[in-house]
Design a protein around this motif. Sequence first.
Motif, PDB file in Angstrom:
ATOM      1  N   MET A  62       0.834  -1.201   0.000  1.00 47.33           N
ATOM      2  CA  MET A  62       0.000   0.000   0.000  1.00 47.33           C
ATOM      3  C   MET A  62       0.871   1.255   0.000  1.00 47.33           C
ATOM      4  O   MET A  62       0.560   2.232  -0.688  1.00 47.33           O
ATOM      5  N   ALA A  63       1.961   1.243   0.756  1.00 44.68           N
ATOM      6  CA  ALA A  63       2.866   2.395   0.751  1.00 44.68           C
ATOM      7  C   ALA A  63       3.394   2.659  -0.654  1.00 44.68           C
ATOM      8  O   ALA A  63       3.484   3.821  -1.091  1.00 44.68           O
ATOM      9  N   ASP A  64       3.711   1.597  -1.358  1.00 45.24           N
ATOM     10  CA  ASP A  64       4.207   1.731  -2.726  1.00 45.24           C
ATOM     11  C   ASP A  64       3.149   2.356  -3.632  1.00 45.24           C
ATOM     12  O   ASP A  64       3.448   3.237  -4.452  1.00 45.24           O
ATOM     13  N   LYS A  65       1.902   1.945  -3.465  1.00 46.09           N
ATOM     14  CA  LYS A  65       0.808   2.492  -4.282  1.00 46.09           C
ATOM     15  C   LYS A  65       0.624   3.988  -3.997  1.00 46.09           C
ATOM     16  O   LYS A  65       0.449   4.804  -4.920  1.00 46.09           O
ATOM     17  N   PHE A  66       0.642   4.364  -2.732  1.00 51.33           N
ATOM     18  CA  PHE A  66       0.447   5.762  -2.377  1.00 51.33           C
ATOM     19  C   PHE A  66       1.600   6.631  -2.880  1.00 51.33           C
ATOM     20  O   PHE A  66       1.375   7.742  -3.377  1.00 51.33           O
ATOM     21  N   LEU A  67       2.826   6.137  -2.760  1.00 45.42           N
ATOM     22  CA  LEU A  67       3.981   6.907  -3.222  1.00 45.42           C
ATOM     23  C   LEU A  67       3.955   7.099  -4.737  1.00 45.42           C
ATOM     24  O   LEU A  67       4.306   8.174  -5.242  1.00 45.42           O
ATOM     25  N   LYS A  68       3.553   6.077  -5.454  1.00 41.70           N
ATOM     26  CA  LYS A  68       3.435   6.215  -6.910  1.00 41.70           C
ATOM     27  C   LYS A  68       2.375   7.249  -7.263  1.00 41.70           C
ATOM     28  O   LYS A  68       2.539   8.042  -8.202  1.00 41.70           O
ATOM     29  N   ALA A  69       1.283   7.260  -6.496  1.00 42.79           N
ATOM     30  CA  ALA A  69       0.186   8.193  -6.766  1.00 42.79           C
ATOM     31  C   ALA A  69       0.613   9.637  -6.537  1.00 42.79           C
ATOM     32  O   ALA A  69       0.341  10.513  -7.366  1.00 42.79           O
ATOM     33  N   ILE A  70       1.288   9.916  -5.424  1.00 42.88           N
ATOM     34  CA  ILE A  70       1.696  11.297  -5.157  1.00 42.88           C
ATOM     35  C   ILE A  70       2.841  11.704  -6.067  1.00 42.88           C
ATOM     36  O   ILE A  70       2.955  12.877  -6.451  1.00 42.88           O
ATOM     37  N   GLY A  71       3.675  10.760  -6.462  1.00 45.70           N
ATOM     38  CA  GLY A  71       4.739  11.057  -7.412  1.00 45.70           C
ATOM     39  C   GLY A  71       4.176  11.478  -8.752  1.00 45.70           C
ATOM     40  O   GLY A  71       4.681  12.414  -9.390  1.00 45.70           O
ATOM     41  N   GLU A  72       3.114  10.808  -9.165  1.00 46.80           N
ATOM     42  CA  GLU A  72       2.445  11.159 -10.421  1.00 46.80           C
ATOM     43  C   GLU A  72       1.928  12.589 -10.372  1.00 46.80           C
ATOM     44  O   GLU A  72       2.068  13.355 -11.340  1.00 46.80           O
ATOM     45  N   VAL A  73       1.363  12.967  -9.228  1.00 46.42           N
ATOM     46  CA  VAL A  73       0.814  14.318  -9.081  1.00 46.42           C
ATOM     47  C   VAL A  73       1.915  15.371  -9.165  1.00 46.42           C
ATOM     48  O   VAL A  73       1.800  16.359  -9.895  1.00 46.42           O
ATOM     49  N   ASN A  74       2.978  15.175  -8.420  1.00 45.19           N
ATOM     50  CA  ASN A  74       4.007  16.203  -8.336  1.00 45.19           C
ATOM     51  C   ASN A  74       4.943  16.221  -9.534  1.00 45.19           C
ATOM     52  O   ASN A  74       5.775  17.127  -9.651  1.00 45.19           O
ATOM     53  N   ASP A  75       4.811  15.243 -10.420  1.00 47.84           N
ATOM     54  CA  ASP A  75       5.582  15.249 -11.667  1.00 47.84           C
ATOM     55  C   ASP A  75       4.870  16.007 -12.785  1.00 47.84           C
ATOM     56  O   ASP A  75       5.437  16.254 -13.838  1.00 47.84           O
ATOM     57  N   ILE A  76       3.602  16.361 -12.555  1.00 49.24           N
ATOM     58  CA  ILE A  76       2.805  17.027 -13.583  1.00 49.24           C
ATOM     59  C   ILE A  76       2.832  18.539 -13.371  1.00 49.24           C
ATOM     60  O   ILE A  76       2.794  19.022 -12.236  1.00 49.24           O
ATOM     61  N   TYR A  77       2.891  19.271 -14.470  1.00 50.06           N
ATOM     62  CA  TYR A  77       2.956  20.731 -14.386  1.00 50.06           C
ATOM     63  C   TYR A  77       1.549  21.302 -14.217  1.00 50.06           C
ATOM     64  O   TYR A  77       0.916  21.766 -15.168  1.00 50.06           O
ATOM     65  N   PHE A  78       1.051  21.228 -12.985  1.00 50.27           N
ATOM     66  CA  PHE A  78      -0.229  21.812 -12.625  1.00 50.27           C
ATOM     67  C   PHE A  78       0.012  22.875 -11.562  1.00 50.27           C
ATOM     68  O   PHE A  78       1.052  22.877 -10.900  1.00 50.27           O
ATOM     69  N   ASP A  79      -0.980  23.767 -11.378  1.00 46.59           N
ATOM     70  CA  ASP A  79      -0.883  24.678 -10.245  1.00 46.59           C
ATOM     71  C   ASP A  79      -1.282  23.919  -8.973  1.00 46.59           C
ATOM     72  O   ASP A  79      -1.714  22.754  -9.020  1.00 46.59           O
ATOM     73  N   ALA A  80      -1.127  24.568  -7.832  1.00 43.39           N
ATOM     74  CA  ALA A  80      -1.322  23.886  -6.547  1.00 43.39           C
ATOM     75  C   ALA A  80      -2.753  23.393  -6.359  1.00 43.39           C
ATOM     76  O   ALA A  80      -2.981  22.313  -5.802  1.00 43.39           O
ATOM     77  N   VAL A  81      -3.725  24.174  -6.828  1.00 44.85           N
ATOM     78  CA  VAL A  81      -5.130  23.765  -6.674  1.00 44.85           C
ATOM     79  C   VAL A  81      -5.399  22.490  -7.478  1.00 44.85           C
ATOM     80  O   VAL A  81      -6.037  21.552  -6.992  1.00 44.85           O
ATOM     81  N   GLN A  82      -4.890  22.452  -8.688  1.00 45.21           N
ATOM     82  CA  GLN A  82      -5.069  21.252  -9.519  1.00 45.21           C
ATOM     83  C   GLN A  82      -4.336  20.055  -8.923  1.00 45.21           C
ATOM     84  O   GLN A  82      -4.856  18.934  -8.927  1.00 45.21           O
ATOM     85  N   LYS A  83      -3.134  20.297  -8.424  1.00 50.70           N
ATOM     86  CA  LYS A  83      -2.363  19.208  -7.815  1.00 50.70           C
ATOM     87  C   LYS A  83      -3.086  18.645  -6.590  1.00 50.70           C
ATOM     88  O   LYS A  83      -3.158  17.432  -6.393  1.00 50.70           O
ATOM     89  N   PHE A 131       2.396  15.964  -0.011  1.00 47.81           N
ATOM     90  CA  PHE A 131       1.304  16.900   0.276  1.00 47.81           C
ATOM     91  C   PHE A 131       1.840  18.232   0.785  1.00 47.81           C
ATOM     92  O   PHE A 131       1.298  19.291   0.452  1.00 47.81           O
ATOM     93  N   ARG A 132       2.899  18.179   1.590  1.00 44.63           N
ATOM     94  CA  ARG A 132       3.493  19.428   2.051  1.00 44.63           C
ATOM     95  C   ARG A 132       3.998  20.256   0.862  1.00 44.63           C
ATOM     96  O   ARG A 132       3.869  21.487   0.855  1.00 44.63           O
ATOM     97  N   ALA A 133       4.566  19.565  -0.124  1.00 39.76           N
ATOM     98  CA  ALA A 133       5.069  20.261  -1.316  1.00 39.76           C
ATOM     99  C   ALA A 133       3.938  20.978  -2.045  1.00 39.76           C
ATOM    100  O   ALA A 133       4.123  22.093  -2.556  1.00 39.76           O
ATOM    101  N   ILE A 134       2.770  20.349  -2.101  1.00 37.11           N
ATOM    102  CA  ILE A 134       1.624  20.973  -2.761  1.00 37.11           C
ATOM    103  C   ILE A 134       1.171  22.220  -1.997  1.00 37.11           C
ATOM    104  O   ILE A 134       0.888  23.266  -2.587  1.00 37.11           O
ATOM    105  N   VAL A 135       1.117  22.089  -0.665  1.00 35.10           N
ATOM    106  CA  VAL A 135       0.695  23.240   0.147  1.00 35.10           C
ATOM    107  C   VAL A 135       1.703  24.382   0.008  1.00 35.10           C
ATOM    108  O   VAL A 135       1.319  25.547  -0.156  1.00 35.10           O
ATOM    109  N   ARG A 136       3.000  24.055   0.063  1.00 36.50           N
ATOM    110  CA  ARG A 136       4.025  25.092  -0.102  1.00 36.50           C
ATOM    111  C   ARG A 136       3.889  25.782  -1.454  1.00 36.50           C
ATOM    112  O   ARG A 136       4.022  27.003  -1.561  1.00 36.50           O
TER     113      ARG A 136
END
Length: 203
Positions: A62-83, A131-136
């Motif tokens: 499960m940790a692996d699944k969650f890390l892949k999911a957040i990695g996908e988010v932070n690898d995409i060029y979106f603004d913070a609200v979209q992320k 998630f902290r990266a998104i908030v920052r």
Amino acid sequence: MFVSMTDRKKEILSLAQALFREKGYAATSVRDIAAAAQVEPASLYSHIKGKEELLDAICFEMADKFLKAIGEVNDIYFDAVQKLAMAVKNHIQLLTEHPDASVVFLRDWRYLSDDRKDEFIKLRDRYEEGFRAIVRKGVDEGAFNEVDVRFAALTILSSLNWVVEWYHEEGKLQPNEIADQLTKFVLTGLQKELPVTYGLVTN
């Protein structure tokens, strides 16, 4: 990180995580798992070393699944609200697709062996950092209020993780609807002003 499993071992893992969710890891015995698998306890050991191995597999997969999911988010060029919307959606999707494993992951990781527990905590911290990266990013963009980033990320995750306590597949709200509502709820506390062009990320 993970070795491949036989179909029988996957079946045992599925049965075990349902028992762990229902009874708690500490209260579930190897005999309970064997009974659910309809085998003698001695026969169960031909497939697993013990219930500790099953807990380890559940938590780290499960940790692996969650890390892949957040990695996908932070690898995409979106603004913070979209992320944030995408991160919430991914998180809720994992919780609702793997309800038994999610409860065990969130509740019973404390029973991991000391060395594996330390490793697990590092993975959990990496996920929280996503998630902290998104908030920052939101604060830097001027979209979010000045907040304690760590506290904000933990509050968001606590709100999301509570879903496992009440979600039912046959319930009125579907996972995407839950994610949308939680995103709006979180943004109410974070956003300075809701943009006119605001829209949730959908696939």
